[in-house]
Design an enzyme around this catalytic site. Structure first.
Site, mmCIF file in Angstrom:
data_model
loop_
_atom_site.group_PDB
_atom_site.id
_atom_site.type_symbol
_atom_site.label_atom_id
_atom_site.label_comp_id
_atom_site.label_asym_id
_atom_site.label_seq_id
_atom_site.Cartn_x
_atom_site.Cartn_y
_atom_site.Cartn_z
ATOM 1 N N ASP A 135 0.861 -1.180 0.000
ATOM 2 C CA ASP A 135 0.000 0.000 0.000
ATOM 3 C C ASP A 135 0.894 1.226 0.000
ATOM 4 O O ASP A 135 1.679 1.434 0.936
ATOM 5 C CB ASP A 135 -0.889 0.014 1.241
ATOM 6 C CG ASP A 135 -1.931 -1.090 1.233
ATOM 7 O OD1 ASP A 135 -2.211 -1.614 0.147
ATOM 8 O OD2 ASP A 135 -2.444 -1.435 2.304
ATOM 9 N N ASP A 146 -13.712 -4.705 -2.001
ATOM 10 C CA ASP A 146 -13.558 -4.398 -0.570
ATOM 11 C C ASP A 146 -14.905 -4.560 0.138
ATOM 12 O O ASP A 146 -15.607 -3.564 0.372
ATOM 13 C CB ASP A 146 -13.054 -2.969 -0.381
ATOM 14 C CG ASP A 146 -11.625 -2.788 -0.854
ATOM 15 O OD1 ASP A 146 -10.802 -3.680 -0.615
ATOM 16 O OD2 ASP A 146 -11.341 -1.745 -1.471
#
Length: 550
Positions: free
Chosen positions: A248, A405
């Site tokens: 990330d 997600d």
């Protein structure tokens, strides 16, 4: 044309896919790369590499429109040094089921067909072996290592093309994984993405003939063994389960790009600073050395920033592709934009910039939700305008990953909501025995009236080639993957699924592969903090009889 004793390598870039990795691999081996700019460059080449990526029809159309088709046919007919990669192999055949009515180069008899077998995830994405069918100096130092494949369509053996077959690989039956006749050679796998083994194969092609190692020997089939169309026994190679390292990436408060990791997507320490776990390129290179099968970059601030102006992230990709010779995926901001000057950029424009910077696959997150909501409102009618459809057409569905997600929403009865509801072994706060998985956008901060299985299935229909399945409830918990979620989505789609969120120890990886048949598993924080080593995960999987690349 030569530089010292080394020939200049000519790269046939027809404008689709990631050729930067091929270029970087050639340079790493000490050779100079020259691009094909005009048709005559093909006929002037000493060694020509065609790294085909995308769809068969788009590739042949581009070759024709650029005037490359006839010079390429002349070059091949003259038996001059040629290496085709992936689509660069498939275009040697007469045609492809992917693009009916579009003629290939016709050098090899036969048509390319889609993978078809019950329960087979398509595309084939990952590391598989090859079974040698003929001797070749190309594979002189090959030691049965696994090589990286990513494709939906494949060539199969016949009596008419048998003399061309150099290697075969098993995936729902044998397919042709390498061909050679004279100086013309091609492979279905990607040597530039196959680590050390792939670089060795590429080096063997680039070396002058007199400097090539001695050919490998191929065993004669035992009497009485049933033979395939190639005249050899079944190859019996196996696709490995993939271990993916995820980074990330976002700017910290000083404006530097750092690798971070959040708990339920909160990436700040208690003092307010962005959690800094290292520099993106350095970490990616480390994971390549440690045996990661793929590396994924998620630009977690791209939903606020115009990605084509995000030069630091593009530079991360460019630099990583010089050090990392396994597949690179980039996610974050893959959608259409209008910049401050009023100029419009399609999602295809954004994806193209990422591919040119070194990405092999792009991951679409929040935009996929919007695309599917619109698709469902139209009664599941395609219009060809969505980011998924456009990118899949040009670059192939294997290049499009959908990042989902979801979060759990508990219900007392399946009839409470019009979504795909499952019974759960982990009851809700009020004893609810059922749940559904709500899709979210904007980094998990906003929910949508759409469930994860419906989203995944619709994205497959639109042309996506892979699902990256996260879980907000599991993120940062180190308690293991959400097996119920993964099983549900695996049952809903026929494309590969990457399990993500929740890994805390090696046993969680064997658990997810055994319980769900996921094709890959991804982790971030435990690798960044060295709580679990990638090598330890793979050794554990091997001990439990799960196929991995070592």
């Amino acid at each position: 044309m030569t530089t010292g004793t080394l020939p200049i390598v000519t790269l046939l870039d027809y404008g689709a896919g990631n050729v930067r990795s091929v270029r970087n691999a050639i340079r790493k081996l000490g050779y100079t790369v020259q691009e094909v700019v005009e048709p005559a460059d093909i006929l002037r080449a000493e060694k020509l590499i065609f790294p085909g990526v995308g769809s068969f029809g788009a590739a042949m159309e581009s070759l024709q429109n650029r005037g490359f088709l006839e010079p390429l046919r002349q070059y091949l007919a003259a038996d001059r040094p040629y290496l085709g990669i992936c689509l660069g192999l498939q275009t040697l055949f007469e045609g492809s089921e992917e693009s009916p009515g579009v003629a290939g180069l016709g050098l090899i008899k036969g048509h390319i067909e889609r993978f078809r077998a019950p329960g087979l995830a398509v595309p084939q994405i990952g590391w598989n072996g090859i079974a040698m069918r003929q001797p070749s100096s190309l594979f002189a130092d090959y030691r049965e290592e696994k090589l990286y494949f990513v494709h939906t369509y494949r060539a199969t053996a016949s009596q008419e093309n048998r003399a061309w077959i150099l290697a075969e690989t098993a995936y729902g039956g044998d397919f042709i994984s390498a061909v050679q006749r004279g100086k013309v050679v091609a492979c279905q796998f990607h040597p530039e993405k196959s680590g050390r083994a792939g670089l060795n194969i590429l080096r063997n092609f680039l070396q002058e003939p007199q400097a090539r190692p001695r050919p490998v020997s191929v065993a004669t089939p035992a009497p009485g063994v049933s033979l395939g169309a190639s005249g050899f026994p079944p190859s019996r190679t196996r696709l490995a389960k993939r271990i993916i390292a995820c980074l990330d990436v976002r700017s910290n408060d000083q404006g530097d790009l750092v690798v971070t990791k959040g708990d339920q997507y909160d990436v700040r320490e208690s003092g307010g600073e962005v959690r800094n776990l290292g520099k993106p390129v350095e970490l990616a290179a480390r994971y390549f050395r440690e045996g990661a099968d793929e590396v994924t970059f998620l630009n977690i601030t791209a939903f606020r920033d115009f990605p084509l102006e995000d030069q630091p992230m593009l530079e991360v990709l460019e630099r990583a592709s010089e050090e990392v010779f396994v597949p690179l995926t980039i996610g974050g901001g893959i959608r259409e934009f209008t910049d401050a000057n009023g100029r419009f950029y399609s999602a295809l424009d954004v994806a193209a910039r990422y591919f040119r910077a070194g990405a092999d696959k792009i991951s679409i997150g929040s935009d996929a939700v919007a695309v599917v909501e619109d698709y469902l409102r139209r009664g599941r009618r395609k219009d060809g305008k969505s980011s998924i459809e456009q990118i899949a057409y040009v670059y192939g569905n294997q290049a499009v990953v959908i990042s989902i997600d979801p979060r759990r929403v508990y219900v007392k009865s399946p009839d409470e909501v019009p979504h795909r509801v499952i019974p759960t072994a982990f009851p809700g706060p009020n004893g609810e025995e059922y749940c559904w998985y709500q899709c979210t956008v904007k980094g998990g901060r906003e929910g949508r009236d759409l469930d994860a299985a419906t989203l995944a299935a619709a994205c497959e229909e639109l042309g996506a080639g892979e699902i990256l399945l996260n879980c907000i409830d599991k993120d940062g918990t180190n308690s293991g993957f959400d097996l119920e979620l993964i099983k549900m989505v695996k049952e809903a789609v026929g494309i590969p699924v990457i399990a993500s969120s929740g890994a805390g120890r090696s046993e969680h990886f064997s658990e997810v592969f055994t319980a769900t048949n996921a094709e890959a598993a991804l982790a971030a924080g435990i690798f960044h903090r060295r709580e679990v080593e990638i090598s330890a995960v793979k050794e554990h999987l091997q001990r439990h009889g799960i196929e991995v690349r070592l």
